[in-house]
Design a protein around this motif. Structure first.
Motif, short mmCIF file in Angstrom:
data_model
loop_
_atom_site.label_atom_id
_atom_site.label_comp_id
_atom_site.label_asym_id
_atom_site.label_seq_id
_atom_site.Cartn_x
_atom_site.Cartn_y
_atom_site.Cartn_z
N ILE A 176 0.87 -1.17 0.00
CA ILE A 176 0.00 0.00 0.00
C ILE A 176 0.91 1.23 0.00
O ILE A 176 1.83 1.33 0.81
N ILE A 177 0.65 2.13 -0.93
CA ILE A 177 1.49 3.30 -1.14
C ILE A 177 0.64 4.56 -0.97
O ILE A 177 -0.46 4.65 -1.52
N ASP A 178 1.16 5.52 -0.24
CA ASP A 178 0.42 6.76 0.04
C ASP A 178 1.32 7.95 -0.28
O ASP A 178 2.49 7.99 0.12
N LEU A 179 0.78 8.94 -1.00
CA LEU A 179 1.55 10.14 -1.30
C LEU A 179 1.70 10.98 -0.03
O LEU A 179 0.72 11.20 0.70
N ASP A 180 2.91 11.45 0.24
CA ASP A 180 3.19 12.20 1.46
C ASP A 180 2.69 13.63 1.37
O ASP A 180 2.83 14.30 0.33
N ASP A 196 -3.18 16.50 -10.93
CA ASP A 196 -2.04 16.32 -11.83
C ASP A 196 -0.94 15.48 -11.17
O ASP A 196 -0.28 14.68 -11.84
N VAL A 197 -0.74 15.67 -9.88
CA VAL A 197 0.27 14.91 -9.15
C VAL A 197 -0.15 13.44 -9.08
O VAL A 197 0.69 12.53 -9.25
N LEU A 198 -1.42 13.17 -8.83
CA LEU A 198 -1.91 11.79 -8.80
C LEU A 198 -1.70 11.11 -10.16
O LEU A 198 -1.28 9.95 -10.22
N ILE A 199 -1.99 11.84 -11.23
CA ILE A 199 -1.80 11.29 -12.57
C ILE A 199 -0.32 11.04 -12.83
O ILE A 199 0.08 10.00 -13.37
N ASP A 200 0.52 11.99 -12.43
CA ASP A 200 1.97 11.83 -12.60
C ASP A 200 2.47 10.60 -11.86
O ASP A 200 3.27 9.82 -12.39
N PHE A 201 1.99 10.41 -10.64
CA PHE A 201 2.41 9.25 -9.85
C PHE A 201 2.03 7.95 -10.57
O PHE A 201 2.86 7.04 -10.71
N ILE A 238 11.34 -3.85 -5.96
CA ILE A 238 10.40 -3.16 -6.85
C ILE A 238 9.96 -1.83 -6.22
O ILE A 238 9.94 -0.79 -6.88
N ILE A 239 9.62 -1.86 -4.95
CA ILE A 239 9.14 -0.65 -4.28
C ILE A 239 10.25 0.38 -4.16
O ILE A 239 10.00 1.59 -4.26
N ASP A 240 11.47 -0.05 -3.95
CA ASP A 240 12.59 0.90 -3.90
C ASP A 240 12.71 1.66 -5.22
O ASP A 240 13.01 2.86 -5.23
N ARG A 241 12.47 0.97 -6.33
CA ARG A 241 12.51 1.64 -7.63
C ARG A 241 11.36 2.65 -7.75
O ARG A 241 11.53 3.72 -8.35
N VAL A 242 10.20 2.30 -7.19
CA VAL A 242 9.06 3.22 -7.19
C VAL A 242 9.40 4.48 -6.42
O VAL A 242 9.20 5.61 -6.89
N LEU A 243 9.95 4.33 -5.20
CA LEU A 243 10.29 5.48 -4.37
C LEU A 243 11.31 6.37 -5.07
O LEU A 243 11.21 7.61 -5.05
N SER A 244 12.29 5.75 -5.71
CA SER A 244 13.32 6.51 -6.41
C SER A 244 12.75 7.28 -7.59
O SER A 244 13.09 8.45 -7.82
N ALA A 245 11.87 6.63 -8.36
CA ALA A 245 11.27 7.29 -9.52
C ALA A 245 10.44 8.50 -9.11
O ALA A 245 10.45 9.54 -9.77
N VAL A 246 9.72 8.37 -8.00
CA VAL A 246 8.87 9.47 -7.54
C VAL A 246 9.71 10.63 -7.02
O VAL A 246 9.39 11.80 -7.26
N ARG A 247 10.80 10.34 -6.34
CA ARG A 247 11.67 11.42 -5.83
C ARG A 247 12.17 12.32 -6.95
O ARG A 247 12.39 13.51 -6.76
N GLY A 248 12.38 11.74 -8.12
CA GLY A 248 12.90 12.52 -9.24
C GLY A 248 11.85 13.26 -10.03
O GLY A 248 12.18 13.97 -11.00
N ALA A 249 10.58 13.15 -9.64
CA ALA A 249 9.50 13.77 -10.41
C ALA A 249 9.45 15.28 -10.18
O ALA A 249 9.62 15.76 -9.05
N ARG A 250 9.19 16.01 -11.24
CA ARG A 250 8.98 17.47 -11.17
C ARG A 250 7.75 17.77 -12.03
O ARG A 250 7.86 18.30 -13.13
N PHE A 258 9.23 22.14 -7.48
CA PHE A 258 8.30 21.30 -6.73
C PHE A 258 8.63 19.82 -6.90
O PHE A 258 8.89 19.35 -8.01
N SER A 259 8.59 19.10 -5.80
CA SER A 259 8.76 17.65 -5.84
C SER A 259 7.84 17.02 -4.80
O SER A 259 7.30 17.73 -3.94
N TYR A 260 7.68 15.74 -4.86
CA TYR A 260 6.87 15.05 -3.87
C TYR A 260 7.44 13.67 -3.63
O TYR A 260 8.30 13.20 -4.38
N THR A 261 6.97 13.03 -2.57
CA THR A 261 7.45 11.69 -2.22
C THR A 261 6.25 10.82 -1.85
O THR A 261 5.11 11.29 -1.77
#
Length: 301
Positions: A176-180, A196-201, A238-250, A258-261
Motif C-alpha cells: 500500500i502506497i500513500d503520497l506524502d 495532476d500529481v496523482l496522474i503523474d504518480f 520493486i518498491i525501492d525503484r518506485v520510491l526513487s522514480a517518484v523522488r525525481g518527479a517534477r 516542486f517535488s513530492y514523495t
C-alpha cells in the motif's frame, strides 16, 4: 509424440483462429498466420504488445482503439491485461471483423491469446455486448488516472488469496502506497494540481509494474500494488525503484522546484490468511513508514 507435435504445429499455423503467445514481459514469442495477418506482423517479428498496439494504431491497422489519447488508453488496457488466470472480451479490428479474444495466463506470466471471428452475430446483439464490455471496463478503471480502481484491486487481492490457498508454495506480496503530505499540495497549489500529481504518480509507477502485477488507486492519494509469486526481498526491490522514480518527479511546470514523495507498506501473504488480514498488515507497515519520517518503505513479515 513428435508426429503429434508436428501435426499440432501445422494445424495452429493453418487455423483461421488467431493464436499468439506472449512471455512474462509481454513480448510476442509466437503468432500463427491468422494472427500475423490481422495485426500486420512479419513472420520473424517479436515486438512487445505495447509497441505493436502503438504501431498499428498509427497505421490504422489491427485493433480499433476508440480513445482520444493513445497513452491513456494504453495505461488503462495494461491495468487489466494479463492480471487474471483467464479473461475474455470482444474487440473490433480494422478489417471490419469483430473478434472474441481470450487470455490464459500461467503463474510465471506467459500468456496464450486466442481469438475467434464473431462478426456473424447480429448487429443489435453486437451493440448490446459492446455496451456491456464498455461498462465493465469503466467499472474497473479509476476515472482520473486510468489505472485500476479499488473494485478491481480488491478482486485481484481476493484472487491472489484464493490461489495461495489452492497452489502449494504459492507466494505473493501486497504493498500500500500513500503520497506524502498530499493535503498540503492541494492547499498550496489547488486541487487541479493535486489531480495532476496523482496522474503523474500513476504514470511513473505504471512502467515499473510487471505484467502479472496489479496496480491501482484505492482511494484519495492511496494506491495498492499486488505482486503475485513474489517474496519480500523481490517486492522490496520493486518498491525501492518506485520510491526513487517518484523522488525525481517534477510534475508542475510552473513550479520547477516542486517535488513530492510517497511512503509504502509491504506485506507478504501468509498461508491461510484472508485478504482483509494481509491488507491490514500492509496498512500497518504503511503507518510505520509515515511515523518514521515518510519517503520510505516499511516491511512486515
Amino acid at each position: 509424440m513428435t508426429q503429434i507435435s508436428e501435426r499440432l504445429a501445422e494445424l495452429q499455423e493453418e487455423s483461421v483462429v488467431l493464436i499468439a503467445l506472449y512471455d512474462q514481459d509481454d513480448r510476442l514469442r509466437y503468432a500463427n498466420a491468422a494472427f500475423r495477418s490481422t495485426f500486420a506482423l512479419e513472420p520473424d517479428e517479436c515486438p512487445f504488445w505495447a509497441e505493436l498496439m502503438r504501431r498499428n494504431t498509427s497505421a490504422g491497422k489491427g485493433t480499433i482503439i476508440r480513445a482520444a489519447d493513445f497513452d491513456t488508453w494504453l495505461v488503462s488496457a495494461q491495468s487489466r491485461r494479463g492480471k487474471l488466470p483467464f479473461r475474455a472480451f470482444e474487440t473490433d479490428v480494422a478489417d471490419g471483423r469483430w473478434l472474441w479474444m481470450t487470455e490464459t495466463v500461467q503463474s510465471d506470466g506467459w500468456m496464450l491469446c486466442i481469438a475467434s471471428d464473431i462478426t456473424h452475430l447480429k448487429a443489435s446483439e453486437r451493440d448490446v455486448r459492446q455496451d456491456r464490455d464498455f461498462a465493465l471496463k469503466a467499472s474497473q478503471t479509476d476515472e482520473l488516472t486510468s489505472i485500476s480502481n479499488r473494485r478491481f484491486m480488491m478482486a485481484a487481492l481476493e484472487s491472489l488469496v484464493q490461489r495461495q490457498a489452492s497452489v502449494e508454495a504459492a507466494r505473493g506480496c501486497i504493498c500500500i502506497i500513500d503520497l506524502d503530505f498530499f493535503k498540503r499540495i492541494n492547499d498550496l497549489y489547488g486541487h487541479q494540481t493535486g489531480d495532476d500529481v496523482l496522474i503523474d504518480f500513476a504514470r511513473r509507477v505504471h512502467p515499473l509494474v510487471r505484467r502479472r502485477d496489479s496496480f491501482g488507486r484505492i482511494g484519495g492519494e492511496e494506491f495498492m500494488l499486488i505482486l503475485p509469486d513474489t517474496v519480500l526481498t523481490q517486492g522490496a526491490a520493486i518498491i525501492d525503484r518506485v520510491l526513487s522514480a517518484v523522488r525525481g518527479a517534477r510534475p508542475i511546470r510552473s513550479v520547477p522546484a516542486f517535488s513530492y514523495t510517497c511512503s509504502a507498506g509491504l506485506a507478504e501473504l501468509h498461508a491461510g490468511e484472508t485478504a482483509r488480514e494481509v491488507y491490514a498488515r500492509a496498512d500497518e507497515a504503511l503507518y510505520h513508514a509515515k511515523q518514521s519520517g515518510r519517503d520510505r518503505l516499511r516491511i512486515v513479515a
